[in-house]
Scaffold this motif. Structure first.
Motif, short mmCIF file in Angstrom:
data_model
loop_
_atom_site.label_atom_id
_atom_site.label_comp_id
_atom_site.label_asym_id
_atom_site.label_seq_id
_atom_site.Cartn_x
_atom_site.Cartn_y
_atom_site.Cartn_z
N ARG A 128 0.81 -1.21 0.00
CA ARG A 128 0.00 0.00 0.00
C ARG A 128 0.85 1.27 0.00
N GLN A 129 1.89 1.26 -0.83
CA GLN A 129 2.77 2.42 -0.93
C GLN A 129 3.03 2.82 -2.38
N TYR A 130 2.22 2.32 -3.31
CA TYR A 130 2.40 2.64 -4.73
C TYR A 130 1.05 2.96 -5.38
N PRO A 131 0.40 4.06 -4.94
CA PRO A 131 -0.86 4.43 -5.59
C PRO A 131 -0.62 4.82 -7.04
N GLY A 132 -1.65 4.66 -7.84
CA GLY A 132 -1.54 5.03 -9.25
C GLY A 132 -1.98 3.89 -10.14
N ALA A 133 -3.04 4.13 -10.93
CA ALA A 133 -3.62 3.05 -11.73
C ALA A 133 -2.78 2.68 -12.93
N ASP A 134 -1.80 3.52 -13.31
CA ASP A 134 -1.02 3.24 -14.52
C ASP A 134 0.31 2.56 -14.23
N ARG A 135 0.53 2.14 -13.00
CA ARG A 135 1.78 1.43 -12.71
C ARG A 135 1.70 0.01 -13.28
N PRO A 136 2.80 -0.50 -13.84
CA PRO A 136 2.76 -1.82 -14.46
C PRO A 136 2.99 -2.94 -13.45
N ARG A 137 2.65 -4.16 -13.85
CA ARG A 137 3.11 -5.34 -13.11
C ARG A 137 4.51 -5.66 -13.60
N LEU A 152 28.03 5.05 -10.49
CA LEU A 152 28.61 6.38 -10.68
C LEU A 152 30.07 6.45 -10.30
N VAL A 153 30.55 5.50 -9.47
CA VAL A 153 31.98 5.46 -9.12
C VAL A 153 32.49 4.05 -9.32
N ALA A 154 33.79 3.93 -9.48
CA ALA A 154 34.41 2.62 -9.64
C ALA A 154 34.09 1.74 -8.43
N GLY A 155 33.75 0.48 -8.70
CA GLY A 155 33.42 -0.44 -7.62
C GLY A 155 31.94 -0.63 -7.38
N LEU A 156 31.10 0.23 -7.97
CA LEU A 156 29.66 0.11 -7.83
C LEU A 156 29.05 -0.52 -9.07
N SER A 157 28.11 -1.46 -8.87
CA SER A 157 27.30 -2.03 -9.93
C SER A 157 25.84 -1.86 -9.53
N VAL A 158 25.01 -1.46 -10.48
CA VAL A 158 23.61 -1.14 -10.19
C VAL A 158 22.69 -1.99 -11.05
N ARG A 159 21.65 -2.52 -10.40
CA ARG A 159 20.61 -3.25 -11.10
C ARG A 159 19.30 -2.49 -10.91
N PRO A 160 18.93 -1.59 -11.85
CA PRO A 160 17.68 -0.86 -11.70
C PRO A 160 16.49 -1.82 -11.65
N LEU A 161 15.54 -1.51 -10.76
CA LEU A 161 14.35 -2.33 -10.61
C LEU A 161 13.08 -1.60 -11.01
N TYR A 162 12.96 -0.34 -10.62
CA TYR A 162 11.75 0.39 -10.96
C TYR A 162 11.97 1.89 -10.89
N THR A 163 11.56 2.58 -11.94
CA THR A 163 11.40 4.02 -11.95
C THR A 163 10.36 4.33 -13.02
N GLN A 164 9.58 5.37 -12.82
CA GLN A 164 8.51 5.69 -13.77
C GLN A 164 8.23 7.18 -13.72
N GLY A 165 8.15 7.78 -14.88
CA GLY A 165 7.85 9.19 -14.95
C GLY A 165 6.54 9.53 -14.26
N GLY A 166 6.55 10.63 -13.52
CA GLY A 166 5.36 11.07 -12.81
C GLY A 166 5.26 10.53 -11.40
N TYR A 167 6.18 9.61 -11.01
CA TYR A 167 6.18 9.05 -9.66
C TYR A 167 7.54 9.29 -9.01
N PRO A 168 7.59 9.46 -7.68
CA PRO A 168 8.81 9.96 -7.05
C PRO A 168 9.88 8.93 -6.76
N GLU A 169 9.53 7.63 -6.66
CA GLU A 169 10.51 6.67 -6.16
C GLU A 169 11.33 6.03 -7.28
N SER A 170 12.55 5.67 -6.90
CA SER A 170 13.45 4.90 -7.77
C SER A 170 14.00 3.74 -6.94
#
Length: 238
Positions: A128-137, A152-170
């Protein structure tokens, strides 16, 4: 590793109404060693949980660790304002598939399922922390090396999971090689971290696997990892 120990499988009493709020003040920094927390029964009787954030009892926003005993299950239910799951160990299942450790799921507002686990599993869950009818499964296999990219710096690896325009969380997983240091930065909209492996650190302390941290809007720190670590990170919307 997150502590998997749970009580013996048995019929447990229903969770009483009017559950107390847990870490409900989003303006305060929180650091919780989840390994020190007891498992609490859920209404299922075959599923246990460790609440990290809760407001509004059983029907408000909740962030928790959830443990299914082998054969554990919940009756079919709906997810108002969505559900986010990261499978930490075992295999989680519902009508749409089986999700082994490392799977990230997002079930959008109004979705329904009957969750279960034949072998048992441990989950990190945000309800119950992701309101919005247009969010995908979403169903993401984070074990696939193709999904990872340099940070952004040497030694870091990132696996993006979710970001969506119009919503604040990444949301992302971030792997820190031993001896990696990041610059001081500000958390616009706050930051939430669950340490999955190794040890994460900053100028305020050291956080081994199983530590949950939540930092408020405009907080700052200078993070590093001397031994290396894997963390779940959510930025924004707090």
């Amino acid at each position: 590793m997150i502590d998997p120990e749970i009580p013996p499988l048995k019929t447990l009493p229903q969770t009483p109404p009017g559950l107390a709020d847990v870490n409900a003040d989003l303006t305060r920094r929180q650091v919780i060693d989840t390994n020190e927390m007891p498992w609490e029964p859920s209404p299922s009787g075959t599923v246990w949980r460790k609440p990290l954030y809760r407001t509004g009892g059983e029907f408000g926003p909740v962030t928790s660790l959830v443990r299914y005993a082998p054969g554990g299950a919940f009756a079919q239910h709906t997810h108002p304002e969505g559900e986010e799951i990261l499978v930490l160990d075992g295999v989680f299942s519902d009508e749409q598939g089986d999700y082994p450790a490392g799977t990230f799921l997002m079930n959008p507002h109004g979705s329904r399922h009957s969750p279960r686990s034949a072998p048992g599993c441990t989950l990190f869950v945000r309800l119950r922390q992701y309101p919005g009818a247009d969010r995908p499964r979403l169903v993401e296999d984070t074990r696939d090396p193709a999904g990872w990219r340099p940070g952004l710096v040497a030694g870091l690896s990132v696996r993006p999971l979710y970001t969506q325009g119009g919503y604040p969380e990444s949301v992302a997983l971030v792997r820190w090689a031993p001896g990696t240091y990041f610059q001081r930065h500000t958390h616009w909209g706050g930051e939430e971290i669950l340490v999955l492996e190794g040890e994460f650190a900053d100028e305020q302390g050291r956080y081994p696997a199983g530590t949950w941290l939540r930092s408020p809007h405009l907080s700052q720190h200078t993070p590093f990892s001397e031994v290396g670590c894997l963390i779940y990170v959510r930025v924004g919307g707090l």
